[in-house]
Design an enzyme around this catalytic site. Structure first.
Site, PDB file in Angstrom:
ATOM      1  CE  LYS A  29      -1.810   2.659   3.042  1.00 53.88           C
ATOM      2  NZ  LYS A  29      -1.777   3.944   2.269  1.00 53.88           N
ATOM      3  CD  GLU A  82      13.203   4.761   7.719  1.00 57.91           C
ATOM      4  OE1 GLU A  82      13.155   5.760   8.470  1.00 57.91           O
ATOM      5  OE2 GLU A  82      13.051   4.810   6.497  1.00 57.91           O
ATOM      6  CB  CYS A  88      13.101   9.667   7.803  1.00 51.08           C
ATOM      7  SG  CYS A  88      13.842   8.481   6.661  1.00 51.08           S
ATOM      8  CD  GLU A 134      10.495  13.135  10.650  1.00 51.87           C
ATOM      9  OE1 GLU A 134      11.395  12.630   9.955  1.00 51.87           O
ATOM     10  OE2 GLU A 134       9.495  12.505  11.038  1.00 51.87           O
TER      11      GLU A 134
END
Length: 495
Positions: free
Chosen positions: A189, A265, A300, A399
């Site tokens: 997905k 992750e 990331c 983040e």
């Protein structure tokens, strides 16, 4: 690679985009009217694609289950599985320009990066695991003379792969290629923001010779399909790249269903430490700027916290700010563009909120921070640099996933290491020094899955990638990635 802006614009007009799921080797329509994929370059509709609900997830998992339990893929000789992956790599190379164009249109990556970096990485990954497939040996430990012990690796089963939009094919290939090489079947997905390149790859995989049901691709708008995969009892392994918040949901889904293994992750707030004995301060500054502005900062591993020694801070920060001024922001289809739009207006607004909060918290906005190219309709943002950032502010701790750099100045190395580790994340870190002992000692102390010394974002498929702390678990890339998609079985034979 076509080398002119005009040629890419012409190709964009001629491009045929997929609009349906790819399940059991066939195109499958979804329920309802589907949903519209918008392009961040101009805010216009790209395509209307199928929207997966529970029924489509069930259909895809059932296809993957049949292909694993009764199909040929897990039983094929590893060398044959490898040959199929190599054919897929060849097809990706053949369709490289169209796939790069699709990525630029759906998520805003500059076309030069989509073609030269994203597709190169995806092609290399399928090729590397295709070559690795028949080189993974089992074990026969030494036992007493009256027994034979065998330790074999067997494919883990059906894998649910949920991947983000920032590197839609690279990050997917890091999961798909080792899972397929191991003999697993997959339901993939992609993000609702970038389904088009994924649906295209699914069709190429069938063309390459993957049997029906081995790789199924479903597009879905919103979190419902991901939740259905996470809770599905027919899924044995879930591999996810994305935010830490969503990663927590997948752990809960596993606990509430069949205790499937979940590999994560997740996010990062990576420090980049520049010491006064860096071998080349100009290169360190240029790399710091490249690292935070590459891919619009939507990475990331982006080195979003620049930790620089006071004695060289002015020189380094001036160079980074100057690079932010000169960076060419523009249409991602222009090969001269260095930074494209953020993935969408919603994400742009969230990044702008972080910038406004940073100013309110007392950080000094050195440069950038404004939306640009409004007339295009796209979600473009100036490269942004903050100085004197409070260590407890959102700028320092959360983040942002955009081209926003926070600068911190330190006096002692111990202060830098403490500040670098003062985060809930542990994905990556950078260190610039000419001292070999410092490089080794500080690298060991930094709590990060990858530490780059005198470089950033370097490496190849021979080395693993993944995080510590709330940046996740498990490793992508390298032979270690196979561990996520296999089960160890012990067979003890009494002689």
């Amino acid at each position: 690679m076509p080398d002119t802006y005009e040629s890419w614009l012409r190709r964009a007009k001629e491009l045929r985009l997929p609009d349906s799921h790819h399940i059991n080797g066939m195109d499958v329509s979804g329920h309802g009217d589907g949903y519209v994929v918008m392009s961040p370059r101009d805010g216009q509709a790209l395509a209307r694609v199928a929207d997966a609900g529970q029924a489509e997830v069930d259909l895809a998992v059932a296809a993957a289950r049949r292909a694993f339990d009764h199909g040929p893929w897990p039983e094929l000789a590893p060398a044959e599985r490898g040959r199929v992956l190599l054919r897929l790599a060849d097809l990706l190379e053949e369709h490289r320009a169209a796939l790069a164009l699709t990525i630029s249109l759906e998520m805003g990556k500059p076309i030069s990066d989509a073609y030269g970096i994203e597709l190169r990485a995806a092609i290399s990954t399928f090729r590397w695991y295709g070559q690795l497939a028949d080189k993974l040996g089992d074990e026969s430990p030494h036992t007493a003379s009256d027994a034979l012990a065998l330790v074999t690796r067997e494919p883990a089963g059906v894998v649910g792969a949920v991947v983000p939009w920032n590197f839609p094919l690279t990050l997917a290939s890091w999961k798909l290629a080792p899972a397929l090489a191991a003999g697993c079947t997959v339901v993939w997905k992609p993000s609702e923001m970038s389904p088009l390149s994924a649906l295209t790859l699914g069709r190429l995989a069938t063309e390459a010779g993957l049997p029906p049901g081995v790789l199924n691709v479903i597009s879905a708008d919103g979190p419902a399909a991901g939740r259905a995969l996470g809770l599905h009892p027919g899924v044995d392994v879930l591999a996810f790249t994305g935010s830490t918040a969503v990663g927590r949901h997948f752990l809960r889904y596993a606990a509430d269903s069949n205790l499937k293994r979940v590999w994560l992750e997740l996010g990062g707030k990576s420090p980049n430490i520049i010491l006064p004995d860096a071998p080349d301060l100009d290169r360190a500054a240029a790399t710091a700027a490249w690292g935070i502005f590459f891919n619009q900062g939507e990475m990331c591993t982006a080195p979003s916290r620049l930790l620089v020694h006071r004695s060289v801070a002015d020189q380094v920060v001036d160079a980074v700010a100057e690079r932010a001024h000169t960076l060419r922001v523009g249409d991602p289809l222009d090969p001269a563009t260095e930074m494209g739009p953020l993935v969408g207006t919603g994400h742009l607004e969230r990044v702008l909120e972080h910038i406004a909060d940073g100013v309110a918290d007392g950080a000094h906005l050195r440069t950038g921070g404004e939306r640009v190219l409004r007339d295009s309709g796209g979600s473009f943002l100036q490269p942004t640099v903050f100085e004197r950032v409070p260590v407890e502010s959102r700028l320092a701790r959360e983040e942002i996933f955009g081209p926003v750099l926070s600068v911190f100045v330190f006096d002692e190395l111990e202060e830098a290491v403490t500040l670098a580790n003062d985060t809930e994340y542990g994905l990556a870190a950078g260190l610039w020094t000419s001292d070999l002992s410092t490089a080794h000692q500080v690298s060991r102390r930094l709590r990060a899955g990858t530490v780059w010394v005198n470089c950033y974002e370097e490496g190849d498929l021979t080395v693993p990638f993944g995080g510590m702390k709330q940046s996740g678990n498990g490793r992508d890339k390298s032979a270690h990635a196979i561990e996520k998609y296999t089960e160890l079985k012990t067979t003890w034979i009494q002689l």
